[in-house]
Design a protein around this motif. Sequence first.
Motif, PDB file in Angstrom:
ATOM      1  N   UNK A 138       0.841  -1.192   0.000  1.00 34.08           N
ATOM      2  CA  UNK A 138       0.000   0.000   0.000  1.00 34.08           C
ATOM      3  C   UNK A 138       0.880   1.247   0.000  1.00 34.08           C
ATOM      4  N   UNK A 139       0.719   2.122  -0.984  1.00 36.22           N
ATOM      5  CA  UNK A 139       1.474   3.367  -1.038  1.00 36.22           C
ATOM      6  C   UNK A 139       0.625   4.529  -0.563  1.00 36.22           C
ATOM      7  N   UNK A 140       1.185   5.339   0.359  1.00 34.62           N
ATOM      8  CA  UNK A 140       0.429   6.461   0.904  1.00 34.62           C
ATOM      9  C   UNK A 140       1.385   7.569   1.315  1.00 34.62           C
ATOM     10  N   UNK A 141       0.939   8.831   1.231  1.00 33.67           N
ATOM     11  CA  UNK A 141       1.779   9.936   1.688  1.00 33.67           C
ATOM     12  C   UNK A 141       2.092   9.815   3.178  1.00 33.67           C
ATOM     13  N   UNK A 142       3.339  10.067   3.552  1.00 37.41           N
ATOM     14  CA  UNK A 142       3.736   9.968   4.950  1.00 37.41           C
ATOM     15  C   UNK A 142       2.900  10.856   5.846  1.00 37.41           C
ATOM     16  N   UNK A 143       2.502  10.331   7.007  1.00 38.57           N
ATOM     17  CA  UNK A 143       1.720  11.100   7.966  1.00 38.57           C
ATOM     18  C   UNK A 143       0.223  11.001   7.798  1.00 38.57           C
ATOM     19  N   UNK A 144      -0.258  10.557   6.645  1.00 35.04           N
ATOM     20  CA  UNK A 144      -1.700  10.438   6.433  1.00 35.04           C
ATOM     21  C   UNK A 144      -2.217   9.177   7.109  1.00 35.04           C
ATOM     22  N   UNK A 158      -0.855  -5.933   5.656  1.00 37.44           N
ATOM     23  CA  UNK A 158      -0.733  -4.967   4.567  1.00 37.44           C
ATOM     24  C   UNK A 158       0.595  -4.261   4.778  1.00 37.44           C
ATOM     25  N   UNK A 159       1.402  -4.178   3.755  1.00 34.47           N
ATOM     26  CA  UNK A 159       2.692  -3.503   3.856  1.00 34.47           C
ATOM     27  C   UNK A 159       2.538  -2.066   3.386  1.00 34.47           C
ATOM     28  N   UNK A 160       2.685  -1.122   4.317  1.00 33.19           N
ATOM     29  CA  UNK A 160       2.568   0.291   3.950  1.00 33.19           C
ATOM     30  C   UNK A 160       3.934   0.826   3.520  1.00 33.19           C
ATOM     31  N   UNK A 178       6.567  -1.942  -7.122  1.00 39.06           N
ATOM     32  CA  UNK A 178       6.612  -1.974  -5.657  1.00 39.06           C
ATOM     33  C   UNK A 178       5.262  -1.839  -4.978  1.00 39.06           C
ATOM     34  N   UNK A 179       4.264  -1.267  -5.624  1.00 38.81           N
ATOM     35  CA  UNK A 179       2.973  -1.042  -4.986  1.00 38.81           C
ATOM     36  C   UNK A 179       1.871  -1.825  -5.679  1.00 38.81           C
ATOM     37  N   UNK A 180       0.914  -2.287  -4.848  1.00 39.83           N
ATOM     38  CA  UNK A 180      -0.253  -2.982  -5.387  1.00 39.83           C
ATOM     39  C   UNK A 180      -1.491  -2.086  -5.405  1.00 39.83           C
ATOM     40  N   UNK A 181      -1.535  -1.111  -4.494  1.00 44.30           N
ATOM     41  CA  UNK A 181      -2.704  -0.219  -4.475  1.00 44.30           C
ATOM     42  C   UNK A 181      -2.390   1.043  -3.686  1.00 44.30           C
ATOM     43  N   UNK A 182      -3.234   2.035  -3.876  1.00 43.80           N
ATOM     44  CA  UNK A 182      -3.256   3.219  -3.036  1.00 43.80           C
ATOM     45  C   UNK A 182      -4.708   3.624  -2.869  1.00 43.80           C
ATOM     46  N   UNK A 183      -4.950   4.574  -1.999  1.00 44.51           N
ATOM     47  CA  UNK A 183      -6.292   5.148  -1.878  1.00 44.51           C
ATOM     48  C   UNK A 183      -6.179   6.632  -2.173  1.00 44.51           C
TER      49      UNK A 183
END
Length: 262
Positions: A138-144, A158-160, A178-183
């Motif tokens: 899971x790819x996400x902006x840091x701190x969110x 889930x690997x963030x 490297x990523x499978x999904x984001x929101x």
Amino acid sequence: MRFRSFLIAMLLPLLALRLAPAAETVQLVTYYDYVPWFVPGQPALGLNARLASRLSEMSGGRYRFESVYIPRRRLDVLLQEGKLAMVVAWVHPRFFGDPERTRYFWTGPLMNDESLVVSPRSAPLEYDGPDSLRGKRFGAPGGHRFPDLEPLIAAGEITRIDVPQIKNALQMIGAHRRLDFTVVDRSTLNALKHEHVIDLAQLHVASRPRTASYERSMLVPLGRPELYRFLQGAVDVLGSDSSLLAPPSYPPDKQAGKRPAQ
């Protein structure tokens, strides 16, 4: 005598200006450093800047709203300390652990939005609750924060992977690296259609949204009831102003042509 009267007549307007209360500066904060909310290096662009300008005009000189970006971790500290006159825009109570709306004042909605699950078109995911994302990166902006996913992230199911901005995650997903999904919120995804660094044809949006439609409002510290009353009245007026949320025009992205973040 005439000169004295003339001098008094000249000085009275200047004295009135000095005695008139100066507008209070209020930081209108967003922790989204991407379109449509904020454009780094272009402080006059983005919905947050547009909202700050409208609110300043509507206050009749009482407040001067300044659009600023503050990273989420830093924002949490500042809210806890309560040292700045600030309002956090484009947010929902659940983003700040305040479902009962008792920790802060909350205005009425500025807009409605929803959160989407995005995966590579070459390996599409259909979302059916958090459990459907087990074993994924899971790819996400840091701190969110993502409260519904945190238990699975904490358990290692889930690997963030933190990225600088949401468009970095979308770039990586488009390249299936490297990523499978984001929101991503629908409002942001729609705004990114105006960018040239993301190939939306390489992305798959799950048919079921991660969240139901939710309201984006303004958070006001409890110590500022007068400011809250002004903002609530302003939101009631802005609700009928469709130009506030009209798609902004953005400058060409300086990152165009560069490889996605790794």
